[in-house]
Write a protein that holds these residues in place. Structure first.
Motif, mmCIF file in Angstrom:
data_model
loop_
_atom_site.group_PDB
_atom_site.id
_atom_site.type_symbol
_atom_site.label_atom_id
_atom_site.label_comp_id
_atom_site.label_asym_id
_atom_site.label_seq_id
_atom_site.Cartn_x
_atom_site.Cartn_y
_atom_site.Cartn_z
ATOM 1 N N VAL A 147 10.716 8.225 -17.617
ATOM 2 C CA VAL A 147 9.548 8.820 -18.261
ATOM 3 C C VAL A 147 9.809 8.914 -19.765
ATOM 4 C CG1 VAL A 147 8.034 10.829 -18.394
ATOM 5 C CG2 VAL A 147 9.029 10.160 -16.194
ATOM 6 N N THR A 148 8.925 8.314 -20.543
ATOM 7 C CA THR A 148 9.029 8.361 -22.006
ATOM 8 C C THR A 148 7.807 9.099 -22.560
ATOM 9 O OG1 THR A 148 10.168 6.226 -21.996
ATOM 10 C CG2 THR A 148 9.302 6.995 -24.109
ATOM 11 N N ASP A 189 7.734 4.458 -15.945
ATOM 12 C CA ASP A 189 8.215 3.167 -15.459
ATOM 13 C C ASP A 189 8.959 3.388 -14.143
ATOM 14 O OD1 ASP A 189 8.903 0.388 -15.474
ATOM 15 O OD2 ASP A 189 10.891 0.930 -16.204
ATOM 16 N N ILE A 190 8.493 2.739 -13.079
ATOM 17 C CA ILE A 190 9.067 2.918 -11.749
ATOM 18 C C ILE A 190 9.688 1.596 -11.277
ATOM 19 C CG2 ILE A 190 8.575 3.477 -9.332
ATOM 20 C CD1 ILE A 190 6.302 5.235 -10.295
ATOM 21 N N LYS A 191 10.914 1.685 -10.795
ATOM 22 C CA LYS A 191 11.611 0.490 -10.328
ATOM 23 C C LYS A 191 12.244 0.750 -8.963
ATOM 24 C CE LYS A 191 12.798 -1.266 -14.935
ATOM 25 N NZ LYS A 191 13.905 -1.639 -15.860
ATOM 26 N N ARG A 192 12.273 -0.279 -8.151
ATOM 27 C CA ARG A 192 12.951 -0.245 -6.861
ATOM 28 C C ARG A 192 13.913 -1.431 -6.783
ATOM 29 N NH1 ARG A 192 7.782 1.583 -5.500
ATOM 30 N NH2 ARG A 192 7.686 3.295 -4.003
ATOM 31 N N ARG A 193 15.109 -1.145 -6.295
ATOM 32 C CA ARG A 193 16.083 -2.203 -6.026
ATOM 33 C C ARG A 193 16.674 -1.921 -4.653
ATOM 34 N NH1 ARG A 193 16.128 -6.574 -9.127
ATOM 35 N NH2 ARG A 193 18.402 -6.814 -9.056
ATOM 36 N N ASP A 231 1.860 6.715 -6.964
ATOM 37 C CA ASP A 231 0.771 7.536 -7.486
ATOM 38 C C ASP A 231 1.103 9.020 -7.405
ATOM 39 O OD1 ASP A 231 -0.752 5.355 -8.129
ATOM 40 O OD2 ASP A 231 -2.005 5.429 -6.328
ATOM 41 N N VAL A 232 1.813 9.423 -6.351
ATOM 42 C CA VAL A 232 2.217 10.831 -6.213
ATOM 43 C C VAL A 232 3.165 11.221 -7.341
ATOM 44 C CG1 VAL A 232 3.501 12.463 -4.779
ATOM 45 C CG2 VAL A 232 1.870 10.896 -3.721
ATOM 46 N N VAL A 233 4.137 10.358 -7.621
ATOM 47 C CA VAL A 233 5.089 10.638 -8.700
ATOM 48 C C VAL A 233 4.371 10.692 -10.044
ATOM 49 C CG1 VAL A 233 7.114 9.774 -9.925
ATOM 50 C CG2 VAL A 233 7.017 9.612 -7.443
ATOM 51 N N ARG A 234 3.487 9.741 -10.297
ATOM 52 C CA ARG A 234 2.760 9.715 -11.564
ATOM 53 C C ARG A 234 1.918 10.976 -11.762
ATOM 54 N NH1 ARG A 234 1.819 4.144 -9.993
ATOM 55 N NH2 ARG A 234 3.085 2.735 -11.274
ATOM 56 N N GLU A 267 0.825 -1.207 0.000
ATOM 57 C CA GLU A 267 0.000 0.000 0.000
ATOM 58 C C GLU A 267 0.856 1.253 0.000
ATOM 59 O OE1 GLU A 267 -2.319 -0.534 3.471
ATOM 60 O OE2 GLU A 267 -3.855 -1.771 2.484
ATOM 61 N N GLN A 268 1.933 1.220 0.758
ATOM 62 C CA GLN A 268 2.843 2.363 0.850
ATOM 63 C C GLN A 268 3.483 2.663 -0.504
ATOM 64 O OE1 GLN A 268 6.040 1.676 3.590
ATOM 65 N NE2 GLN A 268 7.291 3.293 2.737
ATOM 66 N N GLN A 269 3.982 1.639 -1.173
ATOM 67 C CA GLN A 269 4.624 1.836 -2.467
ATOM 68 C C GLN A 269 3.634 2.371 -3.491
ATOM 69 O OE1 GLN A 269 6.953 -1.476 -3.876
ATOM 70 N NE2 GLN A 269 7.734 -1.954 -1.851
#
Length: 209
Positions: free
Chosen positions: A163-164, A97-101, A81-84, A74-76
């Protein structure tokens, strides 16, 4: 006949000296170049502004994502959504496109080094049954040595957004370039120590597919 010649020369001289309409012709020559320069300037300014907004939104989102609240999924989703929404305000048709590592330490996150492997065919990737050390015990060879996701307490998270989108003006079609633009931003932060950091089992030697 002589008078006709004189009259012709006189008319020709008047035409050569006549400057009426010269400004319009000059503007017609300069206008296309000026329009292209203006479109290029506007497009570049928009890209720079989009990059600045993306970096600012990403830094805030990355800080928020390190705080303990609700479930991880839920947090992610809330933070993504804020970034989008920030990006969609500027480019409604953008592909985001959002990625986390995540990594154990900042040093590992900064290095993003591939897990150790024996590159027998020297092609720069682990394949054809080559042996590698599965340090994070996720049953696969990781080119950057990290794991997908937010991770747990005290883990260092690399949060990346690509972002494309299409350029505002069709300028690049005239010069043979691509109409597709890409902007990316990245942030690295550590999760809050709201619990004990997860531990990996002992590294295991495996074989790549």
């Amino acid at each position: 006949m002589k008078m006709l010649r004189q009259l012709g020369r006189s008319r020709l001289g008047q035409v050569c000296r006549d400057e009426a309409g010269a400004t319009i012709i000059e503007f017609a020559i300069v206008a296309p170049v000026l329009c292209l320069l203006l479109m290029g300037a506007f497009d570049t300014a928009h890209s720079l502004y989009l990059r600045a907004v993306l970096q600012g939104a990403l830094q805030k989102a990355a800080r928020d994502s390190t705080l303990e609240r609700s479930t991880q999924a839920e947090q992610q989703e809330l933070i993504d959504d804020v970034v989008r929404s920030q990006i969609k305000t500027l480019v409604n048709t953008a592909d985001i496109d959002i990625k986390r590592r995540y990594y154990r330490t900042f040093a590992q996150a900064a290095a993003a080094r591939a897990e150790d492997w024996t590159d027998e065919n020297e092609n720069g990737t682990c394949d054809n049954g080559e042996k590698y050390i599965d340090a994070n015990r996720n049953d696969r060879w990781d080119r950057d040595g990290g794991n997908a996701g937010q991770g747990g307490a005290k883990d260092a998270v690399v949060y990346t957004v690509n972002v494309t989108y299409s350029h505002l003006f069709p300028l690049y079609k005239f010069i043979g370039g691509s109409q597709i633009a890409q902007v990316s931003a990245e942030a690295v932060l550590r999760n809050q120590p709201y619990g004990d950091q997860a531990t990996y089992d002992m590294a295991q030697e495996r074989n790549c597919p």
